[in-house]
Design a protein around this motif. Structure first.
Motif, PDB file in Angstrom:
ATOM      1  N   SER A 107       5.253   0.389   1.576  1.00  0.00           N
ATOM      2  CA  SER A 107       4.337   1.141   0.723  1.00  0.00           C
ATOM      3  C   SER A 107       3.457   0.211  -0.098  1.00  0.00           C
ATOM      4  N   VAL A 108       4.017  -0.930  -0.500  1.00  0.00           N
ATOM      5  CA  VAL A 108       3.201  -1.904  -1.231  1.00  0.00           C
ATOM      6  C   VAL A 108       2.116  -2.467  -0.317  1.00  0.00           C
TER       7      VAL A 108
ATOM      8  N   ASP B 298      -0.755  -0.297   0.107  1.00  0.00           N
ATOM      9  CA  ASP B 298      -1.649  -0.322  -1.055  1.00  0.00           C
ATOM     10  C   ASP B 298      -2.415  -1.636  -1.142  1.00  0.00           C
TER      11      ASP B 298
ATOM     12  N   THR C 128       3.295  -9.545  -4.495  1.00  0.00           N
ATOM     13  CA  THR C 128       3.468  -8.277  -5.196  1.00  0.00           C
ATOM     14  C   THR C 128       4.826  -7.660  -4.872  1.00  0.00           C
TER      15      THR C 128
END
Lengths: 290, 310
Positions: free
Chosen positions: A183-184, A187, A193
């Motif tokens: 999901s990171v 994005d 991150t």
């Protein structure tokens, strides 16, 4: 019927308690002996009969240790060395564990196997070459390279723990679901991150457990310190001091034991505070299967 | 041909990209391991095959002479080697059984688990130096030692005081006892974690059949803990080949190296006699032994380790 079952359960619990207390008391004999004798006053001969249970409270041995010039130096060194080493080794190992667990690169398995292999080596097989490497790092203001310096000791401490810690944390990172990092990625986030925003917060129990084990290990480390900084009086650590007290004042056991107890207190406190939060399960998780 | 080239190029590119992504994470560790672990390991091999004069920095190739000297050079090496095996054979079963037993009992407590967790774990967090000091005094040769006093003056089971740490078997026994005492709490903590993974239903079913604490332990707990037991065993056996501080501080290997251990011998050769070549040879012999034992255990016990899992 139900009441009698409850009663027998209570009796069982009491018996269990009684048995465990008895076992723990026998088990604790060395500690009780140490505490008792730290309150004694030894002259040139050891007391007869030897005392197991304390019969007086005399803190003069502690006062003596605390007033020694070298004691604050040893405490300072042990605290600084342990804290810096733990910080460096946890940071470096967490990073590399993430790399080995979550990023695909050629040769990854081979390097990781090499890490595993080094874990099987006897712990101080490498001390002689490590000594030579440190001595070979020449800096203009140092006569013996990094021998006898804090930096040298911390470098070796950290390096020798990278493999084990990486191994431990990699298993943990692997056990986390992929969906989180995906999901990171969606994005537009990179591995940085994912590591800082997702993995690190999730892994605090594992990293915390490792930190405590590492603290304990470095706090008591004797041999490497003896070889690498043993010749430099300013770099003395608590384990080195204890061994020296034992050598110099062979009959003043109250000093040796008082110093031992003082050195033990931080680790015990740390363990009592954190023991409930430790995830020892992570140690075995995924590493060995039956 | 063309597609093959591009495919290879693509793979190379992908590999390079993987490395680029991984480097920020693994580089610091990689450098430290390379400089302070892997290079020293290779250098140890070199020293073991050479005569090494540390002060002059001279290193002359000798071949296998150091190994020959170690293996043929009197009984000291074989006593040390034997003692490492004996240490493993004697202490590991006690550590496993004791750790499992106490973990099981503590796990069955409704209240106050914390006291026992901390209590039995205390020796683990106490440094080897401190523990050795206490044992040194407890096993003191004269009537002043706690063990002698207790056995002779209190229990009257022996007529005379024994110089425990100066004799072969009592010296070894003291080293073993200390190892068991120091490591049992570690096994206990690992077992306590392992016990959390056993489902309550198994126990409840056994209780319905009227099984007591002991039967449940033998028929449910012990089999279910097998993976944990392997883990503890492998760790403790490897640990048995790292015995050092207790030998140095309790017996110093006396009498005549009969209570010595490989690591102590290595230390003695290197830092008392400056025989770095022989010391490195001893280190390598014990390294090979550990690798072989781990390999055999893995095979025999059908251990899956991480590589297979990953």
């Amino acid at each position: 019927m139900r009441r009698s079952k409850k009663l027998s359960e209570t009796i069982g619990q009491i018996l269990l308690w009684a048995f465990l207390i008895a076992a723990l008391l026998i088990f604790s004999v060395p500690f009780i002996f140490m505490i008792t004798n730290s309150f004694e006053e030894f002259s040139y001969v050891l007391p007869y009969p030897p005392k197991l249970l304390p019969h007086r409270l005399d803190f003069s041995a502690y006062a003596h240790i605390l007033s020694m010039d070298i004691f604050p130096t040893a405490v300072k060194n042990s605290v600084i060395n342990t804290c810096l080493t733990v910080a460096a080794s946890v940071l470096i190992s967490t990073l590399s564990a993430y790399g080995f667990a979550r990023i695909d690169f050629p040769g990854r398995e081979a390097i990781f196997k090499l890490y595993l292999f080094t874990l099987m080596m006897p712990s101080f097989l490498n001390i002689i070459p490590q000594f030579l490497v440190l001595r070979g790092i020449e800096l203009p203001w140092l006569k013996n390279g990094l021998i006898g310096t804090r930096l040298g000791l911390i470098l070796v401490y950290t390096a020798t723990n990278v493999c084990g810690h990486t191994f431990f944390l990699r298993n943990f990172f692997r056990s986390l679901p992929d969906s989180l990092s995906e999901s990171v990625m969606l994005d537009g986030g990179g591995h940085g991150t994912i590591f800082f925003k997702v993995m690190l917060p999730l892994s605090t129990p594992a990293v915390g457990t490792m930190t405590i084990f590492a603290f304990q290990g470095f706090w008591e480390e004797y041999f490497t310190a003896k070889v690498l900084v043993g010749a430099n009086e300013d770099m003395i650590t608590l384990p080195l001091l204890l061994q020296r007290l034992n050598g110099q004042y062979a009959t003043r056991w109250e000093w040796v034991f008082a110093a031992s107890i003082l050195a033990l207190i931080p680790v015990i406190v740390l363990f009592i505070v954190f023991q409930k939060k430790m995830v020892v399960g992570g140690l075995t998780q995924g590493s060995v299967k039956g | 041909m063309d597609t093959l080239m591009t495919a290879r190029k693509k793979r190379l590119k992908k590999g390079a990209q993987g490395w680029l992504r991984a480097l920020p994470f693994i580089l610091p560790g990689l450098i430290l391991v390379a400089v302070f672990v892997v290079y020293p390991m290779l250098f140890t091999i070199r020293i073991s095959l050479s005569e090494y004069k540390i002060v002059q920095g001279e290193i002359t190739f000798l071949g296998l002479d150091n190994f020959k000297n170690v293996l043929a050079g009197g009984s000291r090496f074989w006593y040390a080697y034997r003692n490492n095996f004996l240490y493993a054979i004697v202490t590991v079963p006690f550590i496993i059984l004791g750790g499992m037993f106490f973990a099981y009992l503590i796990n069955n407590l409704k209240r106050g688990q914390g006291i026992f967790r901390v209590g039995f774990y205390l020796p683990v967090i106490t440094s080897w130096v401190i523990v050795s000091l206490v044992f040194q005094y407890m096993f003191n040769n004269s009537s002043r030692g706690l063990i002698n006093y207790f056995l002779v003056d209190v229990l009257h089971v022996m007529d005379d005081y024994i110089p425990w740490l100066l004799r072969e078997w009592s010296g070894n026994a003291a080293i073993w006892l200390m190892g068991i005492w120091k490591n049992m709490g570690w096994a206990m903590i690992i077992y306590l974690a392992g016990l959390q993974g056993i489902s309550k239903e198994l126990y409840e079913a056994a209780e319905l059949d009227g099984a007591g604490l002991w039967k449940k332990f033998v028929y449910i707990t012990v089999p279910a803990l097998r993976p944990t037991t392997y883990y503890v065993m492998v760790n403790m056996i490897i640990g048995s080949f790292n015995v050092f501080i207790q030998v140095m501080m309790l017996t110093g290997g006396d009498p005549n190296g009969k209570t010595s251990a490989l690591q102590y011998l290595l230390y003695d050769r290197a830092f008392n006699q400056f025989e770095f070549g022989e010391a490195s040879a001893i280190g390598l012999i014990s390294a090979v032994t550990i690798v072989a034992i781990t390999f055999l255990l893995n095979r025999r016990l059908k251990l899956d380790d991480v590589e297979k899992e990953g």
